[in-house]
Design a protein around this motif. Structure first.
Motif, PDB file in Angstrom:
ATOM      1  N   ALA A 128       6.520  -6.092   8.305  1.00  0.00           N
ATOM      2  CA  ALA A 128       7.450  -5.221   6.160  1.00  0.00           C
ATOM      3  C   ALA A 128       6.326  -5.394   5.927  1.00  0.00           C
ATOM      4  O   ALA A 128       5.406  -6.897   6.054  1.00  0.00           O
ATOM      5  N   PHE A 129       5.863  -4.210   5.093  1.00  0.00           N
ATOM      6  CA  PHE A 129       5.247  -4.237   4.613  1.00  0.00           C
ATOM      7  C   PHE A 129       5.580  -3.872   3.017  1.00  0.00           C
ATOM      8  O   PHE A 129       6.494  -3.686   2.561  1.00  0.00           O
ATOM      9  N   VAL A 130       5.029  -4.870   2.292  1.00  0.00           N
ATOM     10  CA  VAL A 130       4.405  -4.882   0.664  1.00  0.00           C
ATOM     11  C   VAL A 130       3.498  -4.223   0.018  1.00  0.00           C
ATOM     12  O   VAL A 130       2.187  -4.830   0.444  1.00  0.00           O
ATOM     13  N   LEU A 131       3.637  -2.737   0.143  1.00  0.00           N
ATOM     14  CA  LEU A 131       2.491  -1.825  -0.904  1.00  0.00           C
ATOM     15  C   LEU A 131       2.575  -2.433  -2.417  1.00  0.00           C
ATOM     16  O   LEU A 131       3.006  -2.058  -2.629  1.00  0.00           O
ATOM     17  N   GLU A 132       1.216  -2.464  -3.144  1.00  0.00           N
ATOM     18  CA  GLU A 132       0.600  -1.734  -3.843  1.00  0.00           C
ATOM     19  C   GLU A 132       0.969  -1.034  -4.697  1.00  0.00           C
ATOM     20  O   GLU A 132      -0.056   0.604  -4.103  1.00  0.00           O
ATOM     21  N   GLU A 133       1.589  -0.101  -5.492  1.00  0.00           N
ATOM     22  CA  GLU A 133       1.046   1.574  -5.891  1.00  0.00           C
ATOM     23  C   GLU A 133      -0.626   1.649  -6.519  1.00  0.00           C
ATOM     24  O   GLU A 133      -1.316   1.165  -6.774  1.00  0.00           O
ATOM     25  N   GLY A 134      -0.990   3.229  -5.379  1.00  0.00           N
ATOM     26  CA  GLY A 134      -1.891   3.158  -5.581  1.00  0.00           C
ATOM     27  C   GLY A 134      -3.076   2.583  -4.482  1.00  0.00           C
ATOM     28  O   GLY A 134      -4.325   3.277  -4.325  1.00  0.00           O
ATOM     29  N   PHE A 135      -2.541   2.365  -3.433  1.00  0.00           N
ATOM     30  CA  PHE A 135      -2.860   1.966  -2.341  1.00  0.00           C
ATOM     31  C   PHE A 135      -3.479   2.792  -1.191  1.00  0.00           C
ATOM     32  O   PHE A 135      -2.676   3.542  -1.436  1.00  0.00           O
ATOM     33  N   PRO A 136      -4.599   3.150  -0.656  1.00  0.00           N
ATOM     34  CA  PRO A 136      -5.356   3.924  -0.304  1.00  0.00           C
ATOM     35  C   PRO A 136      -4.554   3.829   1.002  1.00  0.00           C
ATOM     36  O   PRO A 136      -4.319   3.475   2.165  1.00  0.00           O
ATOM     37  N   ILE A 137      -3.709   5.350   1.283  1.00  0.00           N
ATOM     38  CA  ILE A 137      -3.152   5.845   2.821  1.00  0.00           C
ATOM     39  C   ILE A 137      -4.098   5.231   3.949  1.00  0.00           C
ATOM     40  O   ILE A 137      -3.969   5.342   5.140  1.00  0.00           O
ATOM     41  N   ASP A 138      -5.685   6.215   3.821  1.00  0.00           N
ATOM     42  CA  ASP A 138      -6.373   6.191   4.785  1.00  0.00           C
ATOM     43  C   ASP A 138      -6.945   4.613   4.915  1.00  0.00           C
ATOM     44  O   ASP A 138      -6.233   4.291   6.655  1.00  0.00           O
ATOM     45  N   GLU A 139      -6.853   3.440   4.138  1.00  0.00           N
ATOM     46  CA  GLU A 139      -6.719   2.445   4.508  1.00  0.00           C
ATOM     47  C   GLU A 139      -5.351   2.264   5.524  1.00  0.00           C
ATOM     48  O   GLU A 139      -5.377   1.005   6.247  1.00  0.00           O
ATOM     49  N   LEU A 140      -4.335   1.833   5.105  1.00  0.00           N
ATOM     50  CA  LEU A 140      -2.898   1.404   5.218  1.00  0.00           C
ATOM     51  C   LEU A 140      -2.999   2.687   6.753  1.00  0.00           C
ATOM     52  O   LEU A 140      -2.402   1.495   7.338  1.00  0.00           O
ATOM     53  N   LYS A 141      -3.250   3.190   7.357  1.00  0.00           N
ATOM     54  CA  LYS A 141      -3.684   4.499   8.505  1.00  0.00           C
ATOM     55  C   LYS A 141      -4.339   3.823   9.512  1.00  0.00           C
ATOM     56  O   LYS A 141      -4.007   3.450  10.327  1.00  0.00           O
ATOM     57  N   GLN A 142      -5.655   2.873   8.632  1.00  0.00           N
ATOM     58  CA  GLN A 142      -6.547   2.271   9.674  1.00  0.00           C
ATOM     59  C   GLN A 142      -5.493   0.814   9.913  1.00  0.00           C
ATOM     60  O   GLN A 142      -5.724   0.341  11.142  1.00  0.00           O
ATOM     61  N   ILE A 143      -4.952   0.353   9.066  1.00  0.00           N
ATOM     62  CA  ILE A 143      -4.503  -0.874   9.363  1.00  0.00           C
ATOM     63  C   ILE A 143      -3.281  -1.086  10.541  1.00  0.00           C
ATOM     64  O   ILE A 143      -3.329  -1.518  11.261  1.00  0.00           O
ATOM     65  N   ALA A 144      -3.044  -0.195  10.656  1.00  0.00           N
ATOM     66  CA  ALA A 144      -1.392   0.301  11.525  1.00  0.00           C
ATOM     67  C   ALA A 144      -2.100   0.263  12.793  1.00  0.00           C
ATOM     68  O   ALA A 144      -1.705   0.481  13.932  1.00  0.00           O
TER      69      ALA A 144
END
Length: 370
Positions: A128-144
């Motif tokens: 489960a992911f709690v994401l803050e508004e404005g979090f970079p999609i590219d960084e999210l892809k790298q974490i995934a």
């Protein structure tokens, strides 16, 4: 041969034996009471404050036999008799990428390790992911991508999950919560109640690598050292240990609160004492140097790829050899033993021939390391 309390402590501070025993009674570990009116960072450090919070709030509210063992995971018996382990963990580390690892890798490794410490073979993970508004999609892809690679390497599948987005400022970028499940072999049971005086303690590698790697990666300190996190899935190492030492009594990965806190939890749970040998405790020179500069005891610094095992005396040598045969256990060591007295207490035999009591962690010297 077991020694008396006086023999263990006679080379420490110069007190009469009766006075030493009285002092031990003062230090003896009991579940601390929650005295705070508000949550503090210390409540997340894995030490005394964490234990008090869990006891007074969560255990009090949710009390049941499965929860009361207070392990890193629950052991569930299915109607057909098959047993599963289930564990939940959350990951909020800062920085999210550090030498040797990342937030995504921790999210997978931490859950796999909790299952392995329960004796299970990790198989499935929910995230489960709690994401803050404005979090970079590219960084999210790298974490995934990091999570996916770690899952493949650990032999687990990420099979379900959830995503929530909160307004800007309501979270620190991203928080990840994982739940894992795995099957426990039919002939395998780990329990503190199986621990006996004379059993040996094995540590699967050097202490404090992860905590110090994260601390230095924050850049707040004028310390440069080539220290890397030890984050890894420990299931292969556990299986090697079990093949060599099938009578292994108890396992625990030394994460928040480090080896010192884990040994205190063991002593409380089994009702016996833990005697550690300072000269046998493995610490990398750079980690030890950084700890000395910061005034932190490596015994309390978190690991993400090390565990403490209690094994039968006649299997200790074989178990240690098995650990050392794997790259993750190259620095494994026999670091102590279980003793009859002083009960529920951890004692460290120092390199100077004295002794000192190792209490549970107090405070939070290294916040947000996982």
């Amino acid at each position: 041969m077991s020694k008396s309390t006086g023999e263990y402590l006679s080379s420490g501070p110069q007190f009469a034996e009766g006075e030493v025993i009285e002092r031990i009674e003062v230090f003896r570990r009991r579940r601390p009471r929650l005295l705070d009116d508000h949550v503090t960072l210390a409540h997340g450090a894995g030490g005394k404050a964490s234990a008090a919070l869990v006891d007074a709030v969560f255990l009090e509210a949710f009390r049941n036999p499965l929860l009361e063992s207070l392990g890193d995971g629950a052991i569930l018996t299915l109607p057909g008799g098959e047993r599963l382990a289930m564990s939940t963990d959350s990951f909020v580390v800062q920085p999210r990428r550090f030498p040797g690892g990342s937030l995504g890798e921790l999210a997978v490794h931490g859950t796999c390790n909790d299952l392995a410490m329960a004796g299970a073979l990790p198989q499935w993970i929910s995230a489960a992911f709690v994401l803050e508004e404005g979090f970079p999609i590219d960084e999210l892809k790298q974490i995934a991508a990091d999570m996916a690679a770690a899952a493949v390497a650990a032999g687990v599948q990420i099979v379900t999950g959830d995503t929530k987005v909160v307004p800007r400022g309501a979270a620190d970028g991203i928080f990840i919560t994982t739940t894992g499940a795995g099957v426990i072999p039919a002939d395998r049971t780990f329990s503190a109640t199986a621990v006996r005086a004379g059993d040996k303690l094995l540590l699967s590698g050097s202490m404090g690598d992860h905590g110090m790697a994260v601390m230095l990666a924050r850049g707040d300190l004028a310390i440069e050292a080539d220290i890397h996190s030890d984050t890894a899935s420990l299931s292969p190492l556990v299986e090697l240990l079990m093949a060599a030492a099938p009578s292994t009594r108890w396992l625990r990965d030394a994460t928040r609160g480090g080896v010192g806190t884990v040994c205190n939890e063991l002593a409380q749970s089994c009702g016996l004492g833990v005697l550690l040998d300072e000269e046998r405790l493995p610490v990398q020179p750079m980690v030890n140097g950084a700890c000395e500069m910061l005034g932190i005891d490596p015994l309390y610094v978190a690991n993400e790829g090390k565990f403490v095992a209690v094994v039968a005396p006649d299997e200790a040598a074989a178990g240690l050899a098995a650990l050392r045969s794997h790259p993750l256990g190259a620095d494994a060591a026999e670091v102590g033993e279980i003793v009859a007295a002083p009960e529920e207490t951890v004692v460290l035999r120092t390199g100077f021939g004295g002794t000192r009591i190792v209490d549970m962690l107090v405070g939070d010297p290294l916040p947000r390391i996982c």
